[in-house]
Design an enzyme around this catalytic site. Structure first.
Site, PDB file in Angstrom:
ATOM      1  N   LYS A 189     -91.235 -21.985  -2.947  1.00 55.74           N
ATOM      2  CA  LYS A 189     -92.646 -21.898  -2.564  1.00 55.74           C
ATOM      3  C   LYS A 189     -93.494 -23.022  -3.108  1.00 55.74           C
ATOM      4  O   LYS A 189     -93.029 -23.760  -3.763  1.00 55.74           O
ATOM      5  CB  LYS A 189     -93.150 -20.177  -3.033  1.00 55.74           C
ATOM      6  CG  LYS A 189     -92.013 -19.124  -2.443  1.00 55.74           C
ATOM      7  CD  LYS A 189     -92.607 -18.992  -0.964  1.00 55.74           C
ATOM      8  CE  LYS A 189     -92.119 -17.855  -0.309  1.00 55.74           C
ATOM      9  NZ  LYS A 189     -90.544 -18.048   0.005  1.00 55.74           N
TER      10      LYS A 189
HETATM   11  C1  LIG Z   1     -92.269 -12.898   3.680  1.00 53.34           C
HETATM   12  C2  LIG Z   1     -91.703 -12.982   2.644  1.00 53.34           C
HETATM   13  N1  LIG Z   1     -91.515 -11.790   1.905  1.00 53.34           N
HETATM   14  C3  LIG Z   1     -90.789 -11.759   0.823  1.00 53.34           C
HETATM   15  C4  LIG Z   1     -90.122 -12.643   0.130  1.00 53.34           C
HETATM   16  C5  LIG Z   1     -89.351 -12.378  -1.086  1.00 53.34           C
HETATM   17  O1  LIG Z   1     -89.512 -13.290  -2.103  1.00 53.34           O
HETATM   18  P1  LIG Z   1     -88.524 -13.520  -3.035  1.00 53.34           P
HETATM   19  O2  LIG Z   1     -87.734 -14.680  -2.711  1.00 53.34           O
HETATM   20  O3  LIG Z   1     -89.259 -14.148  -4.302  1.00 53.34           O
HETATM   21  O4  LIG Z   1     -87.961 -12.300  -3.869  1.00 53.34           O
HETATM   22  C6  LIG Z   1     -90.067 -13.815   0.868  1.00 53.34           C
HETATM   23  C7  LIG Z   1     -89.274 -15.076   0.230  1.00 53.34           C
HETATM   24  O5  LIG Z   1     -88.647 -15.708   0.549  1.00 53.34           O
HETATM   25  C8  LIG Z   1     -90.900 -14.157   2.045  1.00 53.34           C
HETATM   26  O6  LIG Z   1     -91.001 -15.235   2.488  1.00 53.34           O
END
Ligand SMILES: Cc1ncc(COP(=O)(O)O)c(C=O)c1O
Length: 375
Positions: A189
């Site tokens: 990110k």
């Molecule tokens: C739209 C969305 N929601 C949730 C997540 C989940 O985040 P994390 O990878 O930090 O668990 C992501 C991550 O890639 C995402 O793009």
């Protein structure tokens, strides 16, 4: 074969700066469970995001979202439907389902692919407990319309703001909307703590429940286990990465803006190519470079472009494809809904490589391949 260009690349802080930040851990021997770095990161992040004290940290965005749904006590009164979209990453829908709730899918708006408030209204029933919107590619949902509906029907509002780190609408931080907003601080990110997540929340009473769900259900005040919580704590090494990266994130976002501007220069106006515009008043974070290809006008499909790029060692991503309602585990289980716009976007959108440090020359090379697919 040309050099490989991946769809994303993690931003790295200066090595020595990180080493300095973690050096005291060798003195303290305190590596996790809300240590010094954790608290430093929590307050720094709250200040950066403009939410003050109303933020808690988690080991990743996904578990942060699950803890938010639990802490808001969704489903506790028997209402178990959450109105949401399937044009998202697996995490959003999985979190709803893993919390024992039922996703009710509605379509997205064509301009920014976020949840369509008019369709939310039509989907509200006596079983609805919440609206879970996704700020797609950092563009914000229609937060005002959603809040109006939620207030009128006594629903909670939760945002998957995984894409919206640092985004603002006027003077308001994206993370301040809804009863709770989840941020992903994943390595890919705009801003990261290697793995990491955060929940920003409106009502400070939610804090203790978030902390309990994050730490085996242990109430931070009484020490009693009051719910079946898991372990979603952020450790000191990741928190330290967050502390250091906060000092650099503005430069990283500015550099992404430069690369995105180059893409826009090259792709804007090409027939059958649609770039997404920020909604008025919204300042974007340049997290992704989504491009929608209309095969009737462009003369080639999104998948053709994906393959042409791959042949040149360039990795783009079909993001989001497939729709979460089409996953084998959900097909035939939850009604996918009437969602023509999400369906079309999922087969037409490609996110092109975008990261801090992607050179204009690389952007030009990518655009040459993309435009070379046009017939
Ligand atoms: C739209 C969305 N929601 C949730 C997540 C989940 O985040 P994390 O990878 O930090 O668990 C992501 C991550 O890639 C995402 O793009």
């Amino acid at each position: 074969m040309n050099k490989q260009i991946l769809v994303t690349r993690s931003s790295m802080p200066p090595f020595d700066e990180y080493v300095e930040e973690i050096r005291p851990l060798w003195e303290s021997h305190w590596l996790t469970n809300a240590g010094v770095e954790h608290e430093k990161f929590r307050s720094g992040l709250g200040e950066y995001l403009g939410v003050g004290e109303n933020v808690e940290l988690f080991v990743n965005g996904h578990l942060a979202l699950e803890c938010a749904l639990k802490a808001l006590e969704l489903g506790a009164d028997g209402r178990d439907e959450v109105i949401t979209t399937s044009y998202t990453f697996a995490s959003t829908t999985n979190a709803i389902v893993r919390c024992g709730l039922k996703p009710v899918f509605v379509d997205v708006k064509p301009d920014d692919l976020t949840i369509d408030p008019a369709l939310v209204e039509a989907a509200i029933t006596s079983r609805t407990c919440a609206i879970l919107g996704v700020h797609v590619y950092g563009n914000l949902c229609d937060v005002d319309a959603i809040q109006r509906m939620a207030s009128a029907h006594e629903l909670k509002v939760v945002y998957d703001a995984a894409h919206a780190f640092g985004v603002r609408k006027g003077n308001a931080a994206a993370a301040s909307f809804g009863d709770a907003s989840m941020l992903s601080l994943h390595a890919t990110k705009v801003f990261h703590s290697v793995e990491g997540g955060a929940v920003c929340f409106r009502d400070s009473a939610v804090r203790d429940r978030l902390r309990a769900w994050r730490n085996f259900g242990i109430n931070p005040k009484t020490g009693e286990v009051e719910c079946a919580g898991g372990n979603a704590k952020l450790d000191e090494f990741r928190a330290a990465m967050g502390v250091v990266n906060l000092r650099h994130v503005d430069d990283w976002i500015a550099d992404r803006a430069r690369a995105e501007a180059r893409y826009r220069e090259r792709l804007e106006g090409a027939q059958g190519v649609r770039l997404f515009e920020p909604t008025p008043e919204v300042s974007l974070n340049h997290i992704y470079m989504p491009v929608l290809f209309n095969p009737d006008k462009f003369g080639a499909t999104r998948n053709d472009v994906l393959e042409a790029l791959a042949a040149h060692g360039i990795r783009a991503r079909r993001y989001f494809y497939p729709l979460t309602s089409d996953f084998p585990c959900y097909r035939g289980v939850f009604n996918p809904g009437d969602i023509p716009i999400a369906r079309e976007a999922s087969v037409r959108v490609l996110t092109l490589p975008l990261y801090e440090g992607l050179s204009n020359e690389d952007v030009d090379m990518i655009c040459d391949v993309v435009l070379g697919c046009m017939r």
